[in-house]
Scaffold this motif. Structure first.
Motif, PDB file in Angstrom:
ATOM      1  N   HIS A   6      54.385  59.927  24.520  1.00  0.00           N
ATOM      2  CA  HIS A   6      53.615  59.133  25.492  1.00  0.00           C
ATOM      3  C   HIS A   6      52.390  59.923  25.948  1.00  0.00           C
ATOM      4  O   HIS A   6      52.503  60.826  26.775  1.00  0.00           O
ATOM      5  CB  HIS A   6      54.497  58.774  26.692  1.00  0.00           C
ATOM      6  N   HIS A   8      47.855  59.425  26.648  1.00  0.00           N
ATOM      7  CA  HIS A   8      46.755  58.470  26.805  1.00  0.00           C
ATOM      8  C   HIS A   8      45.485  59.105  26.265  1.00  0.00           C
ATOM      9  O   HIS A   8      44.602  59.521  27.013  1.00  0.00           O
ATOM     10  CB  HIS A   8      46.609  58.061  28.275  1.00  0.00           C
ATOM     11  N   GLU A  92      52.397  50.287  27.466  1.00  0.00           N
ATOM     12  CA  GLU A  92      53.490  50.307  28.377  1.00  0.00           C
ATOM     13  C   GLU A  92      53.489  49.047  29.216  1.00  0.00           C
ATOM     14  O   GLU A  92      52.456  48.610  29.711  1.00  0.00           O
ATOM     15  CB  GLU A  92      53.476  51.563  29.251  1.00  0.00           C
ATOM     16  N   HIS A 180      60.145  55.391  30.387  1.00  0.00           N
ATOM     17  CA  HIS A 180      59.279  56.570  30.286  1.00  0.00           C
ATOM     18  C   HIS A 180      59.107  57.217  31.655  1.00  0.00           C
ATOM     19  O   HIS A 180      59.283  56.566  32.677  1.00  0.00           O
ATOM     20  CB  HIS A 180      57.957  56.155  29.617  1.00  0.00           C
ATOM     21  N   ASP A 230      52.769  62.121  29.099  1.00  0.00           N
ATOM     22  CA  ASP A 230      52.021  61.159  29.923  1.00  0.00           C
ATOM     23  C   ASP A 230      50.634  61.724  30.242  1.00  0.00           C
ATOM     24  O   ASP A 230      50.060  61.428  31.285  1.00  0.00           O
ATOM     25  CB  ASP A 230      52.772  60.790  31.208  1.00  0.00           C
TER      26      ASP A 230
HETATM   27 ZN    ZN Z   1      51.551  56.237  30.692  1.00  0.00          ZN
END
Ligand code: ZN
Length: 283
Positions: A6, A8, A92, A180, A230
């Protein structure tokens, strides 16, 4: 070898040095990265990144807090994006009740001048209900799309535990979800794992005060969890407060290795196998 399940990577935080960020991850043993879309545009960028870098895969969806700003009829656009061969999950998606519209309501000056006791409750409840309904509708559409495309789901839930489980339950036999950035108790982890789902841990597990989550780390079954950053959020110790990167998966794995009393190698092998199966990265 690790997988950051996960990240970005489409965020502006990486616009100047994404190639270096990915090279650093590879050097740290993080050879595959899933970049997760948070809007239609961010999902398109996730797919574009997966085309540009061999080790990058895409997850596409609209983050619950972005639902209000996106078109209501996103389903067919999202399906088109999701049909790309490097899309490995939908998300997500989920529910986030952390900030609700009623927070922003101010007492009405007119009512106050009349000496009325101000109460934001009725109006606030209506606004909050509408906001939750919008998120729910989008969440269910993501789940339907995942079933249709035979993909699993990357799930974001914040302050919405009961509703998330309630809406997910009818899908339990048709898809699996990863909860998550898991911050729940060992019992809560067990509850989702029993239903066929899975959890993943971020850099929060390294934070000084995160004793509760380390208890969950110690208790969860070896094939019940995955690793994620994340990023750009939640950089683990010793990078806390700085920009997080996929390379930091190694620091998260090191902490988990200590807490579970297992070798770093074992953590890498188990979490990689779990992620390969969950996202069908092989075969
Ligand atoms: Zn995220």
């Amino acid at each position: 070898m690790f997988i950051d399940t996960h990240a970005h990577l489409d965020y502006a935080d990486y616009k100047d040095d994404l190639e270096e960020v990915i090279a650093k991850a590879t050097a740290a043993g993080v050879t595959r990265i899933l970049t997760v879309g948070t809007s239609l545009e961010s999902s398109r960028q996730a797919v574009a990144l997966s085309e540009r870098f061999a080790g990058v895969y895409a997850v596409v969806g609209i983050h619950p807090t972005n639902v209000a700003a996106e078109p209501r009829d996103f389903y067919s656009s999202l399906q088109e994006i999701a049909e790309h061969p490097k899309v490995v999950a939908i998300g997500e998606t989920g529910l986030d009740y952390h900030h609700l519209p009623s927070e922003k309501l101010q007492p009405s000056a007119a009512l106050e001048a009349l000496g009325c006791e101000f109460s934001a409750e009725p109006e606030g409840a209506v606004l909050d209900g509408a906001y939750k309904a919008l998120q729910t509708q989008a969440f269910l559409q993501h789940l339907d799309l995942a079933v249709k495309l035979r993909l699993n789901v990357v799930l974001h839930q914040r302050d919405a535990w009961e509703d998330t489980l309630r809406y997910l339950a009818p899908y339990n036999s048709r898809l699996r979800a990863v909860f998550h950035c898991f911050g729940g108790t060992a019992q809560e982890a067990m509850q989702v794992i029993e239903q066929g789902h899975i959890i993943s841990f971020t850099g929060i597990v390294t934070f000084k005060n995160a004793h509760n989550i380390r208890t969950t780390v110690a208790a969860v079954s070896a094939n019940g969890y995955m690793l994620e950053t994340d990023c750009p959020y939640l950089a683990p110790v010793p990078y806390r407060g700085k920009r997080c990167e996929p390379a930091h998966v190694r620091n998260i794995a090191e902490l988990i290795s200590q807490v579970r009393g297992e070798s770093l190698d074992a953590i890498a092998r188990q979490t990689t196998a779990t992620a390969e199966e969950f996202f069908r990265l092989i075969g």
